[in-house]
Design an enzyme around this catalytic site. Structure first.
Site, PDB file in Angstrom:
ATOM      1  CG  ASP A  62      -9.304 -28.524   7.955  1.00 46.02           C
ATOM      2  OD1 ASP A  62     -10.375 -28.543   8.585  1.00 46.02           O
ATOM      3  OD2 ASP A  62      -8.796 -27.469   7.530  1.00 46.02           O
ATOM      4  CG  HIS A 112     -13.563 -27.160  -2.118  1.00 50.82           C
ATOM      5  ND1 HIS A 112     -12.875 -26.013  -1.746  1.00 50.82           N
ATOM      6  CD2 HIS A 112     -14.410 -26.770  -3.110  1.00 50.82           C
ATOM      7  CE1 HIS A 112     -13.286 -24.994  -2.480  1.00 50.82           C
ATOM      8  NE2 HIS A 112     -14.212 -25.426  -3.309  1.00 50.82           N
ATOM      9  CB  SER A 130     -10.673 -14.228  -0.987  1.00 49.51           C
ATOM     10  OG  SER A 130     -10.678 -15.384  -1.811  1.00 49.51           O
ATOM     11  CG  ASN A 182     -10.764 -12.012   5.550  1.00 47.29           C
ATOM     12  OD1 ASN A 182      -9.591 -11.745   5.797  1.00 47.29           O
ATOM     13  ND2 ASN A 182     -11.110 -12.863   4.591  1.00 47.29           N
TER      14      ASN A 182
END
Length: 232
Positions: free
Chosen positions: A97, A112, A181, A205
């Protein structure tokens, strides 16, 4: 307890969906993720693009619009400030993003790809697209459709990007994983690579992950709260 940044010289922030989710960016996997509502086979793979490029591009334009409705949060700003303070700071992100760049971070390795780039497979060129919802163009000058420069389902990650990320991790002395994760390969190997290279490893997290046991310190807080508490 504050993290003594003066003790560290090469810092890695490894960020995942949880980092962006705190800004309101929709997640794509897991409970409530976009791929539970949309079939990735129709929107996010090369075959879908080959069959109907305009349809796929329109979907990604909507993703850009939704991303622009969100803003970087305090955690993004703190990371950017640390990057300015410690020049050997790098962000390795699974997010597409551009939120780190909007917070003025410069040393961002995007595993990515990015919603804000297009590429022409025929010409082998990558085009930076402005931070706007609508693509500035969708057809290359050669006449081919421009494809979002994103790692879709069934795509292989770019080898040069993985090599760059691995090298920065090997060189690091502080590795901070935030909102991921770490179960998607090859990113799942990053914490153990950092650990075996002698880096002090921290996980931020709210939830325990299968890799939590690898970390030297675990912080069960959202990204902005943890970064504010430990670095501001």
């Amino acid at each position: 307890m504050k993290i003594p940044l003066e003790h560290y010289h090469k810092i890695i922030f490894f960020t995942g969906a949880g980092m962006s989710a705190e800004s309101g960016v929709p997640t794509y996997r897991g409970r409530g993720g976009i791929w539970n509502e949309y079939k990735w086979e129709e929107y996010a793979c090369q075959n879908a693009f080959n069959k109907n490029p305009e349809f796929v591009l329109n979907f990604h334009q909507l993703r850009r619009v939704e991303a622009l409705k969100c803003n970087p949060h305090l955690g993004h700003t703190i990371i950017s400030n640390i990057e300015n303070l410690k020049k050997n700071t790098f962000i390795i992100t699974q997010n597409i993003d551009g939120m780190h760049q909007r917070a003025n971070s410069k040393n961002v390795i995007e595993l990515h790809g990015s919603l804000w780039r297009l590429r022409c497979e025929k010409e082998g060129i990558v085009i930076e697209d402005k931070m706007d919802g609508k693509f500035s163009k969708t057809i290359c000058e050669c006449g081919e459709w421009l494809r979002p420069d994103i790692i879709w389902f069934e795509d292989m990650l770019k080898e040069d990007i993985i090599l760059q990320a691995n090298q920065k991790i090997i060189e690091s002395d502080l590795f901070i994983s935030i909102g991921t994760s770490g179960m998607v390969w090859p990113a799942a190997s990053f914490p153990s690579l950092a650990k075996s290279s002698g880096s002090f490893c921290i996980e931020i997290n709210p939830e325990e992950t299968e890799l939590s046991k690898l970390y030297d310190q675990v912080i069960r807080l959202p990204a902005s709260d943890a970064l504010d508490q430990f670095f501001n």
